[in-house]
Design a protein around this motif. Structure first.
Motif, mmCIF file in Angstrom:
data_model
loop_
_atom_site.group_PDB
_atom_site.id
_atom_site.type_symbol
_atom_site.label_atom_id
_atom_site.label_comp_id
_atom_site.label_asym_id
_atom_site.label_seq_id
_atom_site.Cartn_x
_atom_site.Cartn_y
_atom_site.Cartn_z
ATOM 1 N N VAL A 59 0.840 -1.204 0.000
ATOM 2 C CA VAL A 59 0.000 0.000 0.000
ATOM 3 C C VAL A 59 0.874 1.252 0.000
ATOM 4 O O VAL A 59 1.693 1.443 0.902
ATOM 5 C CB VAL A 59 -0.934 0.029 1.223
ATOM 6 C CG1 VAL A 59 -1.864 1.247 1.170
ATOM 7 C CG2 VAL A 59 -1.757 -1.260 1.314
ATOM 8 N N LEU A 60 0.669 2.116 -0.993
ATOM 9 C CA LEU A 60 1.310 3.428 -1.016
ATOM 10 C C LEU A 60 0.429 4.405 -0.247
ATOM 11 O O LEU A 60 -0.744 4.590 -0.579
ATOM 12 C CB LEU A 60 1.491 3.927 -2.446
ATOM 13 C CG LEU A 60 1.948 5.377 -2.572
ATOM 14 C CD1 LEU A 60 3.376 5.546 -2.042
ATOM 15 C CD2 LEU A 60 1.844 5.863 -4.015
ATOM 16 N N VAL A 61 0.994 5.030 0.774
ATOM 17 C CA VAL A 61 0.263 6.001 1.600
ATOM 18 C C VAL A 61 0.808 7.386 1.271
ATOM 19 O O VAL A 61 2.006 7.637 1.424
ATOM 20 C CB VAL A 61 0.445 5.687 3.101
ATOM 21 C CG1 VAL A 61 -0.324 6.688 3.956
ATOM 22 C CG2 VAL A 61 -0.012 4.263 3.394
ATOM 23 N N THR A 62 -0.075 8.296 0.841
ATOM 24 C CA THR A 62 0.394 9.587 0.374
ATOM 25 C C THR A 62 -0.628 10.681 0.636
ATOM 26 O O THR A 62 -1.778 10.396 0.983
ATOM 27 C CB THR A 62 0.738 9.518 -1.140
ATOM 28 O OG1 THR A 62 1.357 10.737 -1.550
ATOM 29 C CG2 THR A 62 -0.508 9.255 -1.973
ATOM 30 N N MET A 63 -0.189 11.934 0.487
ATOM 31 C CA MET A 63 -1.058 13.097 0.695
ATOM 32 C C MET A 63 -0.937 14.029 -0.511
ATOM 33 O O MET A 63 -0.309 15.089 -0.449
ATOM 34 C CB MET A 63 -0.672 13.845 1.974
ATOM 35 C CG MET A 63 -0.887 13.080 3.251
ATOM 36 S SD MET A 63 -0.360 14.030 4.714
ATOM 37 C CE MET A 63 -1.532 15.400 4.682
ATOM 38 N N PRO A 64 -1.512 13.681 -1.632
ATOM 39 C CA PRO A 64 -1.372 14.492 -2.839
ATOM 40 C C PRO A 64 -2.239 15.750 -2.776
ATOM 41 O O PRO A 64 -3.293 15.769 -2.144
ATOM 42 C CB PRO A 64 -1.868 13.557 -3.939
ATOM 43 C CG PRO A 64 -2.896 12.717 -3.251
ATOM 44 C CD PRO A 64 -2.372 12.506 -1.855
ATOM 45 N N GLU A 65 -1.782 16.784 -3.460
ATOM 46 C CA GLU A 65 -2.577 18.011 -3.543
ATOM 47 C C GLU A 65 -3.558 17.953 -4.700
ATOM 48 O O GLU A 65 -4.590 18.625 -4.675
ATOM 49 C CB GLU A 65 -1.658 19.222 -3.693
ATOM 50 C CG GLU A 65 -0.795 19.499 -2.462
ATOM 51 C CD GLU A 65 0.003 20.771 -2.597
ATOM 52 O OE1 GLU A 65 -0.087 21.436 -3.668
ATOM 53 O OE2 GLU A 65 0.721 21.124 -1.648
ATOM 54 N N THR A 66 -3.242 17.152 -5.716
ATOM 55 C CA THR A 66 -4.084 17.065 -6.905
ATOM 56 C C THR A 66 -4.220 15.610 -7.348
ATOM 57 O O THR A 66 -3.367 14.776 -7.018
ATOM 58 C CB THR A 66 -3.489 17.871 -8.066
ATOM 59 O OG1 THR A 66 -2.237 17.258 -8.459
ATOM 60 C CG2 THR A 66 -3.262 19.337 -7.666
ATOM 61 N N PRO A 67 -5.241 15.298 -8.139
ATOM 62 C CA PRO A 67 -5.332 13.950 -8.704
ATOM 63 C C PRO A 67 -4.125 13.593 -9.551
ATOM 64 O O PRO A 67 -3.645 12.458 -9.514
ATOM 65 C CB PRO A 67 -6.606 14.019 -9.553
ATOM 66 C CG PRO A 67 -7.430 15.090 -8.926
ATOM 67 C CD PRO A 67 -6.441 16.106 -8.441
ATOM 68 N N THR A 77 5.743 4.356 -8.273
ATOM 69 C CA THR A 77 5.985 3.418 -7.172
ATOM 70 C C THR A 77 5.327 2.059 -7.356
ATOM 71 O O THR A 77 5.696 1.102 -6.686
ATOM 72 C CB THR A 77 5.510 4.028 -5.841
ATOM 73 O OG1 THR A 77 4.102 4.326 -5.931
ATOM 74 C CG2 THR A 77 6.268 5.323 -5.526
ATOM 75 N N ARG A 78 4.304 1.959 -8.194
ATOM 76 C CA ARG A 78 3.653 0.696 -8.561
ATOM 77 C C ARG A 78 3.128 -0.110 -7.351
ATOM 78 O O ARG A 78 3.481 -1.284 -7.181
ATOM 79 C CB ARG A 78 4.595 -0.168 -9.403
ATOM 80 C CG ARG A 78 5.083 0.520 -10.665
ATOM 81 C CD ARG A 78 6.041 -0.344 -11.456
ATOM 82 N NE ARG A 78 7.212 -0.711 -10.665
ATOM 83 C CZ ARG A 78 8.264 0.080 -10.481
ATOM 84 N NH1 ARG A 78 8.300 1.278 -11.006
ATOM 85 N NH2 ARG A 78 9.293 -0.318 -9.756
ATOM 86 N N PRO A 79 2.315 0.504 -6.510
ATOM 87 C CA PRO A 79 1.746 -0.240 -5.378
ATOM 88 C C PRO A 79 0.586 -1.121 -5.819
ATOM 89 O O PRO A 79 0.079 -0.999 -6.942
ATOM 90 C CB PRO A 79 1.237 0.886 -4.471
ATOM 91 C CG PRO A 79 0.781 1.932 -5.452
ATOM 92 C CD PRO A 79 1.793 1.878 -6.585
ATOM 93 N N ASP A 80 0.166 -2.003 -4.929
ATOM 94 C CA ASP A 80 -1.059 -2.774 -5.171
ATOM 95 C C ASP A 80 -2.295 -1.931 -4.879
ATOM 96 O O ASP A 80 -3.331 -2.093 -5.534
ATOM 97 C CB ASP A 80 -1.087 -4.024 -4.278
ATOM 98 C CG ASP A 80 0.076 -4.957 -4.552
ATOM 99 O OD1 ASP A 80 0.353 -5.231 -5.743
ATOM 100 O OD2 ASP A 80 0.726 -5.398 -3.585
#
Length: 217
Positions: A59-67, A77-80
């Motif tokens: 699982v990639l955990v992130t906080m993006p500002e935009t889609p 990163t190619r997460p599941d």
């Protein structure tokens, strides 16, 4: 069956230890605008996620500002699975889901049930957490598990319970909220960003033991 996610991996041996003791999902944090000892750059995240074996979810955990930012990071990163924290609108999440082929988890604050309801028809899974002002998790704070249990019964989306979970309280949390899954980061660490392998083992084992004690709905 309650699934178990261990989040905030920054070292290969921690990933291996969590997998060895039976964690269902491995979380790697990248692309966050907050100072966290668990955050790694995208290249490092890709390496760690590549080390997650088949039948375990990376699982990639992130906080993006935009889609667009979320989509680019997934490509790198190619997460599941993608897990999004922070201020993100349901329409933004829809835009991400139209492009990527992975399931998407949306984190919501436990004190804002309306946010969970707003994302219920969009996210594949909701993670109910004790977040800080930025929307980031990893605060080490628990919340009202019985109240979260009400959301579990109300929402159509599966709910993952997070926020201050440790080997000492995870069984009680599962019994109170009956979630689809549980998630721990700081509660299974010896120091910031370094997993305590014994604590991870106890967390996974006690969560698994609690499964049989949760009454069927």
């Amino acid at each position: 069956m309650t699934r178990v996610k261990v989040c905030g991996h920054a070292r290969e041996d921690d990933v291996a230890a969590s997998v060895e003791v039976g964690a269902d999902a491995i979380g790697v944090i990248s692309g966050v605008p907050v100072d966290s000892p668990r955050a790694v750059d995208p290249e490092r995240a890709a390496e760690l996620l590549e080390g997650v074996p088949p039948f375990v979810t990376g699982v990639l955990v992130t906080m993006p500002e935009t889609p667009e930012e979320a989509i680019e990071l997934v490509e790198r990163t190619r997460p599941d699975v993608l897990q999004i924290h922070g201020p993100f609108e349901p329409t933004d999440l829809e835009a991400v889901k139209e492009t990527i082929t992975r399931p998407v988890i949306k984190s919501v604050d436990a004190s804002e049930p309306e946010e969970a309801r707003a994302f219920d028809s969009v996210a594949d899974t909701l993670l109910v957490d004790s977040t800080d002002a930025s929307g980031a998790g990893g605060t080490g704070r628990t919340h009202d598990w019985e109240r979260t249990g009400e959301l579990v019964r109300e929402l159509d989306s599966p709910v993952i319970l997070a926020g201050g979970l440790t080997p000492g309280n995870v069984a009680r949390a599962i019994e109170s909220a009956e979630p689809f899954g549980v998630d721990a980061a700081s509660g299974v660490e010896s120091e910031g960003g370094v997993k305590d392998h014994e604590a991870v083992d106890q967390f996974v084992r006690r969560a698994q033991e609690a499964k049989e004690e949760v009454p069927a709905r």
